[in-house]
Scaffold this motif. Structure first.
Motif, PDB file in Angstrom:
ATOM      1  N   GLY A 132      -2.965   5.573  -1.907  1.00  0.00           N
ATOM      2  CA  GLY A 132      -2.936   4.539  -2.949  1.00  0.00           C
ATOM      3  C   GLY A 132      -3.055   3.144  -2.359  1.00  0.00           C
ATOM      4  O   GLY A 132      -3.748   2.285  -2.907  1.00  0.00           O
ATOM      5  N   LEU A 133      -2.363   2.907  -1.234  1.00  0.00           N
ATOM      6  CA  LEU A 133      -2.485   1.615  -0.553  1.00  0.00           C
ATOM      7  C   LEU A 133      -3.902   1.367  -0.070  1.00  0.00           C
ATOM      8  O   LEU A 133      -4.406   0.244  -0.137  1.00  0.00           O
ATOM      9  CB  LEU A 133      -1.514   1.543   0.631  1.00  0.00           C
ATOM     10  CG  LEU A 133      -0.042   1.374   0.300  1.00  0.00           C
ATOM     11  CD1 LEU A 133       0.791   1.432   1.586  1.00  0.00           C
ATOM     12  CD2 LEU A 133       0.200   0.079  -0.424  1.00  0.00           C
ATOM     13  N   ALA A 149       4.360  12.953  -0.352  1.00  0.00           N
ATOM     14  CA  ALA A 149       4.556  11.696  -1.081  1.00  0.00           C
ATOM     15  C   ALA A 149       4.113  10.497  -0.241  1.00  0.00           C
ATOM     16  O   ALA A 149       3.476   9.570  -0.752  1.00  0.00           O
ATOM     17  CB  ALA A 149       6.020  11.544  -1.488  1.00  0.00           C
ATOM     18  N   LEU A 150       4.424  10.518   1.045  1.00  0.00           N
ATOM     19  CA  LEU A 150       4.004   9.442   1.935  1.00  0.00           C
ATOM     20  C   LEU A 150       2.482   9.384   2.048  1.00  0.00           C
ATOM     21  O   LEU A 150       1.884   8.306   2.008  1.00  0.00           O
ATOM     22  CB  LEU A 150       4.633   9.623   3.318  1.00  0.00           C
ATOM     23  CG  LEU A 150       4.321   8.558   4.354  1.00  0.00           C
ATOM     24  CD1 LEU A 150       4.868   7.212   3.903  1.00  0.00           C
ATOM     25  CD2 LEU A 150       4.905   8.955   5.695  1.00  0.00           C
ATOM     26  N   SER A 151       1.852  10.541   2.155  1.00  0.00           N
ATOM     27  CA  SER A 151       0.395  10.594   2.229  1.00  0.00           C
ATOM     28  C   SER A 151      -0.232  10.053   0.941  1.00  0.00           C
ATOM     29  O   SER A 151      -1.199   9.279   0.982  1.00  0.00           O
ATOM     30  CB  SER A 151      -0.064  12.027   2.473  1.00  0.00           C
ATOM     31  OG  SER A 151      -1.458  12.110   2.507  1.00  0.00           O
ATOM     32  N   HIS A 152       0.317  10.439  -0.187  1.00  0.00           N
ATOM     33  CA  HIS A 152      -0.185   9.953  -1.482  1.00  0.00           C
ATOM     34  C   HIS A 152      -0.018   8.435  -1.590  1.00  0.00           C
ATOM     35  O   HIS A 152      -0.917   7.729  -2.052  1.00  0.00           O
ATOM     36  CB  HIS A 152       0.557  10.656  -2.618  1.00  0.00           C
ATOM     37  CG  HIS A 152       0.067  10.268  -3.960  1.00  0.00           C
ATOM     38  ND1 HIS A 152       0.639   9.262  -4.702  1.00  0.00           N
ATOM     39  CD2 HIS A 152      -0.964  10.747  -4.706  1.00  0.00           C
ATOM     40  CE1 HIS A 152      -0.014   9.128  -5.838  1.00  0.00           C
ATOM     41  NE2 HIS A 152      -0.986  10.024  -5.868  1.00  0.00           N
ATOM     42  N   HIS A 153       1.113   7.935  -1.146  1.00  0.00           N
ATOM     43  CA  HIS A 153       1.373   6.490  -1.176  1.00  0.00           C
ATOM     44  C   HIS A 153       0.365   5.745  -0.293  1.00  0.00           C
ATOM     45  O   HIS A 153      -0.177   4.706  -0.691  1.00  0.00           O
ATOM     46  CB  HIS A 153       2.797   6.206  -0.721  1.00  0.00           C
ATOM     47  CG  HIS A 153       3.125   4.757  -0.641  1.00  0.00           C
ATOM     48  ND1 HIS A 153       3.248   3.958  -1.755  1.00  0.00           N
ATOM     49  CD2 HIS A 153       3.351   3.955   0.433  1.00  0.00           C
ATOM     50  CE1 HIS A 153       3.534   2.722  -1.378  1.00  0.00           C
ATOM     51  NE2 HIS A 153       3.608   2.693  -0.053  1.00  0.00           N
ATOM     52  N   CYS A 154       0.103   6.277   0.901  1.00  0.00           N
ATOM     53  CA  CYS A 154      -0.850   5.627   1.817  1.00  0.00           C
ATOM     54  C   CYS A 154      -2.262   5.645   1.255  1.00  0.00           C
ATOM     55  O   CYS A 154      -3.002   4.669   1.410  1.00  0.00           O
ATOM     56  CB  CYS A 154      -0.804   6.306   3.184  1.00  0.00           C
ATOM     57  SG  CYS A 154       0.716   5.970   4.090  1.00  0.00           S
ATOM     58  N   HIS A 164      -5.906   0.368  -3.055  1.00  0.00           N
ATOM     59  CA  HIS A 164      -5.516  -0.980  -3.481  1.00  0.00           C
ATOM     60  C   HIS A 164      -6.097  -2.045  -2.545  1.00  0.00           C
ATOM     61  O   HIS A 164      -6.640  -3.052  -3.002  1.00  0.00           O
ATOM     62  CB  HIS A 164      -3.992  -1.093  -3.545  1.00  0.00           C
ATOM     63  CG  HIS A 164      -3.508  -2.461  -3.877  1.00  0.00           C
ATOM     64  ND1 HIS A 164      -3.677  -3.022  -5.139  1.00  0.00           N
ATOM     65  CD2 HIS A 164      -2.877  -3.398  -3.125  1.00  0.00           C
ATOM     66  CE1 HIS A 164      -3.169  -4.229  -5.140  1.00  0.00           C
ATOM     67  NE2 HIS A 164      -2.674  -4.492  -3.934  1.00  0.00           N
TER      68      HIS A 164
END
Length: 93
Positions: free
Chosen positions: A13-14, A6-11, A17
């Motif tokens: 996405g960042l 989840a952290l990897s996916h969030h990063c 962005h």
């Protein structure tokens, strides 16, 4: 493991962005660090990624060595149980 994914996916996405909001198209974490904080951030980010990959590779190697060692021990009924050091040396060679 789910938390790391989840952290990897969030990063990621960042990264997307930030890349779309900047004038310069950025395709990597190192390049993003370079555009935001300069060369030292790019070096820091890329070295962190390299160390992370080495850590995963070593953990994978240890996992494989322990499983092969267990199989050898079970199949020989305990007569030929190699040590972890022997298995690691044999795997690396």
């Amino acid at each position: 493991l789910v938390l790391v994914a989840a952290l990897s996916h969030h990063c990621m996405g960042l990264l997307i962005h930030m890349s779309t909001s900047m004038r310069v198209k950025t395709v990597s974490f190192g390049a993003l660090g370079m555009h935001i904080c300069g060369r030292w951030a790019k070096v820091l980010v890329e070295n962190s990624l390299i160390l992370t990959q080495y850590g995963f590779a070593i953990a994978d190697l240890i996992f494989i060595v322990e499983n092969v060692r267990d199989v050898v021990c079970i199949e020989t009924q305990g007569t030929a149980c190699p040590t972890k050091a022997t298995m690691c040396t044999g795997t690396l060679l």
